[in-house]
Design a protein around this motif. Sequence first.
Motif, mmCIF file in Angstrom:
data_model
loop_
_atom_site.group_PDB
_atom_site.id
_atom_site.type_symbol
_atom_site.label_atom_id
_atom_site.label_comp_id
_atom_site.label_asym_id
_atom_site.label_seq_id
_atom_site.Cartn_x
_atom_site.Cartn_y
_atom_site.Cartn_z
ATOM 1 N N GLU A 177 -5.182 5.200 5.889
ATOM 2 C CA GLU A 177 -6.643 5.055 5.904
ATOM 3 C C GLU A 177 -7.048 3.676 6.421
ATOM 4 O O GLU A 177 -7.979 3.554 7.216
ATOM 5 N N THR A 178 -6.341 2.649 5.983
ATOM 6 C CA THR A 178 -6.628 1.280 6.422
ATOM 7 C C THR A 178 -6.355 1.124 7.911
ATOM 8 O O THR A 178 -7.172 0.553 8.649
ATOM 9 N N GLN A 181 -0.841 6.884 1.966
ATOM 10 C CA GLN A 181 -2.201 7.349 2.243
ATOM 11 C C GLN A 181 -3.158 6.175 2.420
ATOM 12 O O GLN A 181 -3.966 6.159 3.352
ATOM 13 N N GLU A 182 -3.061 5.186 1.553
ATOM 14 C CA GLU A 182 -3.935 4.012 1.654
ATOM 15 C C GLU A 182 -3.661 3.250 2.953
ATOM 16 O O GLU A 182 -4.586 2.804 3.626
ATOM 17 N N MET A 218 0.827 -1.206 0.000
ATOM 18 C CA MET A 218 0.000 0.000 0.000
ATOM 19 C C MET A 218 0.865 1.262 0.000
ATOM 20 O O MET A 218 1.932 1.273 0.607
#
Length: 150
Positions: free
Chosen positions: A37-38, A33-34, A30
């Motif tokens: 968020e996760t 940012q991803e 990832m």
Amino acid sequence: MPTEQIEKTKFEDVYKAFLSSVDSFQLAKMDDQELEETLWEWLDAARVPFVNYKIVDFYDVDMENKCFNSKLSHAEVALLAKSMKLEWVRMKKHSEDVMNKSLGDRDYNAVQGYNYLKQYSVMETQLVNEINKMINKIEYANSKIYGDMA
């Protein structure tokens, strides 16, 4: 009169503790940012069992600065990280369950080589038990709650 600055625990501290307890190629792939968020989704879900936690309000957060509005103890950081791991295990278990249903039992077992679903179920049960024990130990040792009985 100078305002006293309260030390706060950053979400990142909990994320680091969580990430050191799991091994996942998906997370490694990832972008930043991803991943953030996760991790927030898992931390948010990980707070649910602690609605009635008596020592710190895990819902009292500063989203702008990505931190709790209090200083968490090392045990509380570990507790939240373990609860995040439980959410991660549940997600993995759900993914395996969906794969099992889409492939069928015989094909799923042939493709996987062994039954991940059973392992995730065992891990889920162990984590729930560990979290409950940690909560009891932390709360029982807190003199604010139990006074001289602690």
